[in-house]
Scaffold this motif. Structure first.
Motif, PDB file in Angstrom:
ATOM      1  N   VAL A  56      29.655-110.276  49.059  1.00  0.00           N
ATOM      2  CA  VAL A  56      29.018-109.145  49.724  1.00  0.00           C
ATOM      3  C   VAL A  56      29.732-107.849  49.350  1.00  0.00           C
ATOM      4  O   VAL A  56      29.095-106.860  48.976  1.00  0.00           O
ATOM      5  CB  VAL A  56      29.005-109.338  51.262  1.00  0.00           C
ATOM      6  N   ALA A  57      31.078-107.866  49.409  1.00  0.00           N
ATOM      7  CA  ALA A  57      31.842-106.660  49.101  1.00  0.00           C
ATOM      8  C   ALA A  57      31.608-106.215  47.658  1.00  0.00           C
ATOM      9  O   ALA A  57      31.348-105.038  47.389  1.00  0.00           O
ATOM     10  CB  ALA A  57      33.325-106.912  49.345  1.00  0.00           C
ATOM     11  N   VAL A  99      39.666-108.096  56.443  1.00  0.00           N
ATOM     12  CA  VAL A  99      39.288-108.297  57.854  1.00  0.00           C
ATOM     13  C   VAL A  99      38.571-109.634  58.018  1.00  0.00           C
ATOM     14  O   VAL A  99      38.855-110.391  58.962  1.00  0.00           O
ATOM     15  CB  VAL A  99      38.393-107.135  58.367  1.00  0.00           C
ATOM     16  N   LYS A 119      36.791 -95.009  47.085  1.00  0.00           N
ATOM     17  CA  LYS A 119      36.721 -95.141  48.544  1.00  0.00           C
ATOM     18  C   LYS A 119      35.910 -96.392  48.913  1.00  0.00           C
ATOM     19  O   LYS A 119      36.276 -97.145  49.812  1.00  0.00           O
ATOM     20  CB  LYS A 119      36.064 -93.884  49.131  1.00  0.00           C
ATOM     21  N   ARG A 120      34.831 -96.611  48.157  1.00  0.00           N
ATOM     22  CA  ARG A 120      34.004 -97.786  48.438  1.00  0.00           C
ATOM     23  C   ARG A 120      34.744 -99.074  48.093  1.00  0.00           C
ATOM     24  O   ARG A 120      34.613-100.076  48.785  1.00  0.00           O
ATOM     25  CB  ARG A 120      32.688 -97.715  47.634  1.00  0.00           C
ATOM     26  N   THR A 160      37.020 -99.782  50.921  1.00  0.00           N
ATOM     27  CA  THR A 160      36.276-100.347  52.055  1.00  0.00           C
ATOM     28  C   THR A 160      35.967-101.819  51.792  1.00  0.00           C
ATOM     29  O   THR A 160      36.102-102.662  52.682  1.00  0.00           O
ATOM     30  CB  THR A 160      34.946 -99.580  52.275  1.00  0.00           C
ATOM     31  N   GLY A 161      35.572-102.126  50.574  1.00  0.00           N
ATOM     32  CA  GLY A 161      35.261-103.504  50.202  1.00  0.00           C
ATOM     33  C   GLY A 161      36.464-104.413  50.367  1.00  0.00           C
ATOM     34  O   GLY A 161      36.373-105.505  50.946  1.00  0.00           O
ATOM     35  N   MET A 216      28.156-104.774  47.225  1.00  0.00           N
ATOM     36  CA  MET A 216      28.050-103.439  47.821  1.00  0.00           C
ATOM     37  C   MET A 216      28.610-102.387  46.861  1.00  0.00           C
ATOM     38  O   MET A 216      28.023-101.326  46.677  1.00  0.00           O
ATOM     39  CB  MET A 216      28.855-103.368  49.126  1.00  0.00           C
ATOM     40  N   LEU A 273      39.099-103.858  52.251  1.00  0.00           N
ATOM     41  CA  LEU A 273      39.391-103.952  53.685  1.00  0.00           C
ATOM     42  C   LEU A 273      38.473-104.960  54.361  1.00  0.00           C
ATOM     43  O   LEU A 273      38.904-105.742  55.214  1.00  0.00           O
ATOM     44  CB  LEU A 273      39.194-102.588  54.351  1.00  0.00           C
ATOM     45  N   CYS A 274      37.199-104.935  53.933  1.00  0.00           N
ATOM     46  CA  CYS A 274      36.212-105.854  54.502  1.00  0.00           C
ATOM     47  C   CYS A 274      36.629-107.304  54.249  1.00  0.00           C
ATOM     48  O   CYS A 274      36.599-108.138  55.151  1.00  0.00           O
ATOM     49  CB  CYS A 274      34.844-105.568  53.896  1.00  0.00           C
TER      50      CYS A 274
END
Lengths: 278, 323
Positions: B300-301, B18, B7-8, B11-12, B304, B14-15
């Motif tokens: 950053v992704a 975006v 899931k993380r 999100t990474g 994280m 997707l980040c």
């Protein structure tokens, strides 16, 4: 008097911060009256060090540094407060909707908050301001639009806890509109941590604006502390006062808002009142 | 745990997507034509403008350009600089090491100083020294990095003349070997000090808060009741648990510091990513801006995700909750 002493003893940073901010607001409002010279006026007294005529000296064009600093407080306060307010409004709305509605709305909005939290904002602000121009209004909008995620996270947490409280359940049971509950109960009851975070946000926005101005991306038509420091960079050895006093003004302002934010945080969060009030 | 991590990762990803879309949209919506800047403003040759526009695909619809950009990206091609014609990846490879060195050194030194101060104050929480240091960190937090840098230059380079003002090496000397490294280190003292002062409060607060939290845990009270020495309790139980948030913060901070060192590079005239970025902004060198932003978002992704992974390994409670 006893009450004041008690307050100072109990919340030293908050009281200290409020006093500092009060002085700052007075300076910003009364800048035209307090300034010994017009900050835009050029004179023959170029690069004069601190003296009786010019307390903080003058720059390479003969402009009075003290007057520029007094006027600069307006720019910093306008940008700081407006950007933090924009961030507070956006963060509160998104966070409250995500936390209160839950389910898919929370999943999607939560993910959006996470994504925007990860995006490196300083670089983004830098690009936007550099490409789209650097007016006062643009700078405050851009800072506001890129710094709402912290508020959204806090408000989401607040709404998550509030939605299971009896008064919210009761409103739902009598068939009150969910939007109405959100505006009437969730946001007003969960807003306090946002207030302290927004005060901290003012300090961060002021620092951000000054950094942009230092990089030459501030509004060229207004007096700004960051711009003043940048102007003094080339004259560091022969005119240290040009950069020096602008920095002191920024530190003073940012400390004031950090202290208020921290003080509010301590008052609103009893858990940290005793030991972790750093 | 696998579900949580996947899931993380999502999100990474997707980040990054975006960030890419935002960056692409912003750059293409911005006023100002890079080709005009490239050929010069004074009556540019229309044919040259046409050729360059076609060469860089700027005559195509934005969506086609984006598709092409993503396609190239997947092949490891970040495009070429409009200004120098050099591949963006090569420029990043040249500039990144210095920025990484700066960011890494700042974070490393700050975590040691901030961590030690945090532990020291947490043990004396609520005391005079703790309150004093707490207020002092706010002062550090409030100092604009660029101003601090200038003041350090003024003091140590201009007045005391013990350190160099700007640049990475002494231009008048041609050092080699160890002398070259020493010269570089001397040039990096002031920039790193500036950065460290700015981020020490961050580590101080994290460490202090987590040590205080650990000291208040029930199992610590039990250990005390069982008669274990304070020294042993602290180093065996409190410190080990309290250090986890600090260590994980390092990962995320390191990625952000790549962008954070921009201003420091500019103040001290260091040829890293940050100072090149400012030049690229004024040149409207879109591929460079997009490349830099991509690298930043990816770092950053990735950080994280790595941090989340390390966290789940170090703290069984996180693993349990995420499962």
């Amino acid at each position: 008097m006893k009450k004041v002493k008690h307050l100072i003893h109990r919340y030293p940073r908050l009281i200290f911060g409020l006093c500092m901010a009060f002085v700052l607001v007075i300076v910003a409002v009364l800048a035209p009256l307090l300034s010994p010279y017009n900050p835009y006026d050029l004179s023959d007294d170029m690069m004069v060090g601190p003296s009786a005529a010019h307390w903080f000296g003058t720059d390479k064009l003969g402009r009075d540094i003290l007057s520029m600093i007094l006027y600069g407080s307006r720019t910093s306060l306008i940008i700081g407060i407006s950007s933090a307010m924009i961030a507070a409004v956006i963060g509160t709305i998104i966070g409250a909707i995500a936390g209160y509605l839950g389910g898919k709305a929370d999943l999607i909005l939560g993910e959006i908050i996470n994504i925007f939290m990860m995006i490196p904002s300083f670089f983004l602000i830098l690009i936007i301001v550099a490409l789209f121009g650097s007016g006062l209004f643009k700078v405050m909008i851009v800072i506001g639009l890129t710094s709402w995620t912290g508020n959204a996270k806090i408000m989401r947490g607040q709404a998550l806890s509030l939605r299971s409280r009896t008064f919210v359940k009761a409103s739902e049971a009598v068939g009150e509109n969910r939007m109405k509950i959100l505006i009437k109960h969730i946001i007003p009851n969960g807003i306090f941590p946002i207030v302290s975070n927004t005060t901290m946000g003012i300090a961060s926005a002021i620092l951000m604006e000054s950094s942009l101005a230092f990089l030459g991306l501030g509004d060229p038509n207004t007096v700004s502390w960051g711009q003043l420091i940048a102007n003094g960079k080339a004259y560091l050895t022969s005119g240290w006062w040009i950069s020096f006093f602008g920095g002191i003004a920024i530190i003073y302002t940012v400390v004031a808002f950090f202290f208020i934010g921290d003080g509010l945080n301590v008052i609103l969060n009893p858990k940290i009142r005793n030991v972790t009030n750093v | 745990m696998a579900r949580y991590l996947s899931k993380r990762v999502l999100t990474g990803l997707l980040c990054v997507l975006v960030a890419l879309c935002l960056n692409f949209a912003l750059i293409h919506m911005a006023p100002g034509d890079p080709i005009r800047i490239l050929v010069g403003n004074k009556e540019p040759n229309p044919e040259l403008v046409q050729v360059l526009t076609e060469k860089y695909g700027l005559d195509q619809p934005a969506l086609v350009q984006f598709e092409k950009y993503i396609g190239n990206l997947l092949h490891g091609d970040l495009g070429d600089s409009y200004y120098t014609g050099e591949p963006v990846l090569n420029i990043i490879k040249q500039k990144l090491p210095l920025t990484l060195l700066l960011a890494g050194s700042m974070v490393f030194i700050a975590v040691i100083i901030g961590g030690l101060l945090g532990v020291f104050c947490a043990k004396r929480a609520g005391g005079k020294l703790d309150t004093f240091l707490g207020s002092f960190t706010y002062l550090f937090d409030s100092v604009p990095g660029y101003w601090l840098g200038l003041m350090l230059i003024l003091l140590f380079a201009s007045r005391l003349k013990i350190l160099p003002t700007t640049g990475l090496v002494s231009i008048r000397e041609s050092y080699t070997g160890f002398a070259h490294i020493l010269d570089m280190a001397k040039h990096l003292i002031l920039p790193i000090t500036t950065g460290v002062i700015g981020i020490v409060p961050y580590y101080f607060r994290i460490t202090r808060a987590s040590v205080i939290q650990q000291l208040g845990e029930d199992f610590i009270v039990t250990l005390r009741a069982a008669g274990m020495s304070e020294h042993k309790i602290f180093y065996k139980y409190v410190f080990r648990n309290a250090i986890i948030p600090t260590v994980t913060a390092v990962g995320i901070h390191l990625a952000y510091m790549i962008a954070g060192s921009t201003i420091i590079e500019i103040v001290f005239g260091l040829p890293g990513l940050g100072s090149y970025l400012m030049t690229s902004i004024s040149r409207r060198d879109y591929p460079i801006l997009m490349g830099f932003y991509l690298i930043l978002s990816v770092s950053v992704a990735v950080m994280m995700i790595v941090v989340d992974f390390v966290y789940t390994l170090l703290d069984p409670r996180v693993r349990h909750v995420s499962d």
